[in-house]
Design a protein around this motif. Structure first.
Motif, PDB file in Angstrom:
ATOM      1  N   TYR A 124      37.062  43.958  29.861  1.00  0.00           N
ATOM      2  CA  TYR A 124      37.389  42.588  30.288  1.00  0.00           C
ATOM      3  C   TYR A 124      37.295  42.438  31.805  1.00  0.00           C
ATOM      4  CZ  TYR A 124      39.727  38.006  29.904  1.00  0.00           C
ATOM      5  OH  TYR A 124      40.042  36.651  29.940  1.00  0.00           O
ATOM      6  N   THR A 125      36.451  43.256  32.422  1.00  0.00           N
ATOM      7  CA  THR A 125      36.274  43.118  33.862  1.00  0.00           C
ATOM      8  C   THR A 125      34.886  43.604  34.254  1.00  0.00           C
ATOM      9  OG1 THR A 125      37.366  43.498  35.996  1.00  0.00           O
ATOM     10  CG2 THR A 125      37.110  45.384  34.554  1.00  0.00           C
ATOM     11  N   GLY A 126      34.449  43.213  35.454  1.00  0.00           N
ATOM     12  CA  GLY A 126      33.148  43.636  35.939  1.00  0.00           C
ATOM     13  C   GLY A 126      32.050  43.329  34.950  1.00  0.00           C
ATOM     14  N   LEU A 127      31.216  44.307  34.666  1.00  0.00           N
ATOM     15  CA  LEU A 127      30.103  44.138  33.737  1.00  0.00           C
ATOM     16  C   LEU A 127      30.409  44.690  32.351  1.00  0.00           C
ATOM     17  CD1 LEU A 127      27.155  45.071  36.142  1.00  0.00           C
ATOM     18  CD2 LEU A 127      27.847  42.790  35.398  1.00  0.00           C
ATOM     19  N   SER A 128      31.657  45.080  32.120  1.00  0.00           N
ATOM     20  CA  SER A 128      32.051  45.582  30.798  1.00  0.00           C
ATOM     21  C   SER A 128      32.469  44.428  29.891  1.00  0.00           C
ATOM     22  CB  SER A 128      33.209  46.579  30.921  1.00  0.00           C
ATOM     23  OG  SER A 128      32.761  47.807  31.456  1.00  0.00           O
ATOM     24  N   ASN A 149      40.530  36.504  36.044  1.00  0.00           N
ATOM     25  CA  ASN A 149      40.141  37.880  36.332  1.00  0.00           C
ATOM     26  C   ASN A 149      39.206  37.951  37.539  1.00  0.00           C
ATOM     27  OD1 ASN A 149      39.321  40.548  36.238  1.00  0.00           O
ATOM     28  ND2 ASN A 149      39.205  40.603  34.010  1.00  0.00           N
ATOM     29  N   LYS A 157      35.836  39.920  37.527  1.00  0.00           N
ATOM     30  CA  LYS A 157      34.575  39.402  37.001  1.00  0.00           C
ATOM     31  C   LYS A 157      33.722  38.747  38.096  1.00  0.00           C
ATOM     32  CE  LYS A 157      36.140  38.639  32.239  1.00  0.00           C
ATOM     33  NZ  LYS A 157      35.125  39.477  31.591  1.00  0.00           N
ATOM     34  N   ASP A 158      34.330  38.475  39.241  1.00  0.00           N
ATOM     35  CA  ASP A 158      33.613  37.884  40.369  1.00  0.00           C
ATOM     36  C   ASP A 158      33.010  39.013  41.203  1.00  0.00           C
ATOM     37  OD1 ASP A 158      32.688  36.542  42.576  1.00  0.00           O
ATOM     38  OD2 ASP A 158      34.659  35.826  43.236  1.00  0.00           O
ATOM     39  N   ASP A 182      33.858  50.112  35.073  1.00  0.00           N
ATOM     40  CA  ASP A 182      34.539  48.840  34.850  1.00  0.00           C
ATOM     41  C   ASP A 182      35.314  48.966  33.547  1.00  0.00           C
ATOM     42  OD1 ASP A 182      33.661  47.147  37.003  1.00  0.00           O
ATOM     43  OD2 ASP A 182      31.702  46.972  36.039  1.00  0.00           O
ATOM     44  N   THR A 190      43.213  43.523  36.810  1.00  0.00           N
ATOM     45  CA  THR A 190      42.334  42.415  37.247  1.00  0.00           C
ATOM     46  C   THR A 190      41.394  42.827  38.377  1.00  0.00           C
ATOM     47  OG1 THR A 190      43.795  41.321  38.879  1.00  0.00           O
ATOM     48  CG2 THR A 190      44.065  40.698  36.555  1.00  0.00           C
ATOM     49  N   SER A 218      38.127  45.734  39.445  1.00  0.00           N
ATOM     50  CA  SER A 218      36.861  46.163  38.847  1.00  0.00           C
ATOM     51  C   SER A 218      36.398  47.397  39.586  1.00  0.00           C
ATOM     52  CB  SER A 218      35.809  45.057  38.987  1.00  0.00           C
ATOM     53  OG  SER A 218      35.542  44.802  40.366  1.00  0.00           O
TER      54      SER A 218
END
Length: 316
Positions: free
Chosen positions: A132-136, A37, A40-41, A129, A104, A106
Motif C-alpha cells: 500500500y505504498t510506493g510502487l507496491s 499515503n 505513494k507520492d 516498498d 505511510t 516508502s
C-alpha cells in the motif's frame, strides 16, 4: 405488553450500540490502515528527501544518472505485486543491507539510510516498498505483521541479486523497525547476520491503544477489540498477535536498538521493553534530545559511526 415493549426497546438499543461499534471499528481500520499515503507520492517523496537530507543529492544523482538505482518486483504468495529498489556497492562485496521504511513512508523515504550504507559504508542495498505504498500493491498498510513475511521474500531474493556469499543486516525505522523485529523472530537464512531497529513499537495493540487515547480520548475497550477482530477478517491478522516483543524473544541474532529520548509518538519506554525481551547479543543507544525517527537526521555522523561499529562485529 409492557414486557414486549421493553424487549423491543432493548433490542433497538443493542442494535444501535453494535452498529455504532462496528461502524466505529471500520472507521478506525480505514483511518489507521488506509490513511492518506505520502509514500505513494514518488516525486514529492524524492523532493522531500533531497531537501531534508541534502547529503544524499550527489549520491542519488550519480545512481540515477548512471542507471545504477534499479527496480525489481516480486509477487507475494497471496498474489500482491511488491517492488523494491536496489543498488550495488562501489566494488564487489558481501556486505548487504535490507532497509525497511516506516508508516505511510516508502522506499524513497529511506534513501538517507540507503545513502549511509551504500555511500558511507559501501554496502549493497535493497529497499522494499511495503504494501500500500510506493510502487507496491495491496489495499492496506499491514503494520509490520504481514510485512514480515514479505521482507522474508526479499531476504530470500537477495543472494540472487548480490551473490550467494552475502552477509546482511536488516535495518528498519519506526514501523519498519517493528517490521524488522517481527521479521527477526522468523526462521531466516544464515546470511542474515544482525538487525538494527530504530524507534519501533512493542506491538500494534499497544501503539493503537496509545493513539486511540491520545487522538480520540477513548479507552481500548470495546473499540480496539472489535477493530482487531475486523482486521483479522480483512487482513488475516489481529492487533494482539502483531507483537515485536514476542518476536524478538525468539531471535538469537544480534540486534541494535536505537530510540530518541524525546520520542512521544512511539514512546521511549517501548524500547526498554523490547530490549529487555531480547537475549544477548544486543546493544542500545538512547539518542539525546531526539524525537521520533530523527536520530540520523540529528546525528548523521554519530549514527553512521555507531552502525559501522555494530555491523563490523558480525559482517566481514
Amino acid at each position: 405488553m409492557k414486557h414486549k415493549k421493553l424487549i423491543i426497546s432493548l433490542t433497538v438499543i443493542v442494535v444501535i450500540i453494535v452498529g455504532g461499534l462496528i461502524g466505529g471499528s471500520l472507521y478506525m481500520i480505514d483511518y489507521s490502515l488506509r490513511p492518506e499515503n505520502r509514500g505513494k507520492d514518488l516525486a514529492g517523496s524524492e523532493a522531500y528527501m533531497r531537501e531534508t537530507y541534502p547529503q544524499i543529492n550527489g549520491w542519488l544523482d550519480s545512481l540515477q544518472g548512471n542507471q545504477l538505482l534499479k527496480d525489481t518486483f516480486i509477487t507475494a504468495k497471496d498474489g500482491i505485486k511488491l517492488h523494491a529498489y536496489y543498488a550495488y556497492a562501489s566494488h564487489p562485496t558481501k556486505k548487504t543491507a535490507v532497509i525497511v521504511h516506516g508508516y505511510t513512508d516508502s522506499a524513497i523515504r529511506m534513501f538517507h539510510i540507503g545513502y549511509m550504507y551504500n555511500q558511507s559504508l559501501d554496502y549493497n542495498i535493497i529497499v522494499p516498498d511495503l504494501r500500500y505504498t510506493g510502487l507496491s500493491g495491496g489495499d492496506a498498510i499491514q503494520m509490520g505483521w504481514l510485512d514480515r513475511l514479505d521482507v522474508k521474500e526479499w531476504i530470500n531474493l537477495t543472494p540472487g541479486i548480490f551473490g550467494d556469499s552475502i552477509q546482511a543486516v536488516v535495518h528498519g525505522i519506526s514501523m519498519g523497525a517493528a517490521t524488522t523485529m517481527m521479521t527477526s523472530g522468523e526462521v531466516l537464512p544464515e546470511y542474515i547476520r544482525c538487525f538494527v531497529e530504530d524507534c519501533g513499537y512493542t506491538s500494534v495493540w499497544e501503539q493503537f491503544k496509545k493513539e486511540l487515547k491520545e487522538q480520540f480520548n477513548l479507552p481500548a475497550f470495546p473499540l480496539l477489540y472489535t477493530a482487531s477482530w475486523i482486521c483479522e477478517i480483512q487482513n488475516g491478522w489481529n492487533f494482539h498477535e502483531a507483537s515485536a516483543i514476542e518476536q524478538v524473544k525468539k531471535c538469537d541474532k544480534p540486534m541494535f536498538f536505537i530510540h530518541g529520548d524525546k520520542d512521544d509518538f512511539v514512546p521511549t519506554y517501548m524500547v526498554n521493553e523490547v530490549y529487555a525481551a531480547k537475549s544477548e547479543p544486543k546493544e542500545i543507544w538512547l539518542v539525546p534530545e531526539t524525537d521520533h525517527a530523527t536520530s540520523y537526521k540529528n546525528y548523521p555522523e554519530e549514527y553512521t559511526k555507531r552502525i559501522k561499529a555494530f555491523t563490523d562485529k558480525y559482517i566481514d
